[in-house]
Design an enzyme around this catalytic site. Sequence first.
Site, PDB file in Angstrom:
ATOM      1  N   ASP A  84     -27.961  45.291  34.803  1.00 35.53           N
ATOM      2  CA  ASP A  84     -28.306  44.721  33.498  1.00 35.53           C
ATOM      3  C   ASP A  84     -29.166  43.468  33.628  1.00 35.53           C
ATOM      4  OD1 ASP A  84     -26.258  43.226  34.618  1.00 35.53           O
ATOM      5  OD2 ASP A  84     -24.844  43.509  32.973  1.00 35.53           O
TER       6      ASP A  84
ATOM      7  N   HIS B  85     -15.705  45.143  29.456  1.00 43.51           N
ATOM      8  CA  HIS B  85     -17.103  45.605  29.546  1.00 43.51           C
ATOM      9  C   HIS B  85     -17.508  45.797  31.003  1.00 43.51           C
ATOM     10  CE1 HIS B  85     -18.593  41.180  29.419  1.00 43.51           C
ATOM     11  NE2 HIS B  85     -19.031  41.642  30.569  1.00 43.51           N
TER      12      HIS B  85
ATOM     13  N   ASN C 121     -13.046  41.735  28.254  1.00 43.98           N
ATOM     14  CA  ASN C 121     -12.815  42.743  27.213  1.00 43.98           C
ATOM     15  C   ASN C 121     -13.026  44.161  27.759  1.00 43.98           C
ATOM     16  OD1 ASN C 121     -15.556  42.791  27.523  1.00 43.98           O
ATOM     17  ND2 ASN C 121     -16.061  42.174  25.422  1.00 43.98           N
TER      18      ASN C 121
ATOM     19  N   GLU D 130     -20.433  46.812  25.938  1.00 51.24           N
ATOM     20  CA  GLU D 130     -19.363  46.138  25.220  1.00 51.24           C
ATOM     21  C   GLU D 130     -18.444  47.164  24.550  1.00 51.24           C
ATOM     22  OE1 GLU D 130     -18.878  43.095  25.630  1.00 51.24           O
ATOM     23  OE2 GLU D 130     -20.557  41.785  25.113  1.00 51.24           O
TER      24      GLU D 130
END
Length: 241
Positions: A67, A138, A136, A143
């Site tokens: 990313d 990810h 979370n 996400e």
Amino acid sequence: MRTYITEDYQAMSRRAAHIIAAQVHLNPACVLGLATGSTPIGMYKQLIEWYKAGDLDFSQVKSVNLDEYAGLAPTHDQSYRYFMQTNLFDHINIDPANTNVPSGLAADPAAECRRYNQVIRDLGGIDVQVLGMGHNGHIGFNEPGDAFELETHVVDLQESTINANARFFASRDDVPRQAMTMGIKSIMLARQILVVVSGEDKADIVKAAFTGPVTPHVPASILQMHPNVVLVGDKAAMSKL
Ligand code: GLP
């Protein structure tokens, strides 16, 4: 899934580095899927050490990163290209032409994502994909949401991710709101996946991802469906498994 629980961060880093090193020894022209974040830094340090000792050769290795922030120049000290240069590439003999990170400054991020998908395809896919995990769940910048995204795409970062990454920027306002990330399909097509986790603050999400239901609300939970995952974590991160 193979699981390794190590004493601490350093041992986790060494174990993960051994897995990458084995790949490079067995297949010198392998395609490594690489990740940023604080967790893999120790693993990269170890690989650099072995390279400097003459034990590893990256001259034929190719890499694709997961990313990149949209809008950050490769020279920005928080861009993931800069991270990879300073934490790994500048210290080993990988050919710069063989390293791939989405371009943060692409005028058309959606077109850049399409180009990146083609890069991965042209390389023949990823041999081993390194993954850290967000709090979370990810992976890359996928996400939590109502569906798994497939290939490289543009994402709006969630508040929790912006907050978690704000520590690396001068102020929270400087954290980019968007990123480009490989999708879940791009990640799942890797022939092997190496997940690295460290610290007590990851214990809950490690438990949810690897023992809870497979759901796009915890993106890393999809890894339960991959046939060749190695999870390396220190005992603090693995304490709730
Ligand atoms: C960022 C990256 C992820 C990384 C995550 C966790 O959001 N895009 O690839 O896994 O942070 O980072 P850390 O290892 O610092 O906890």
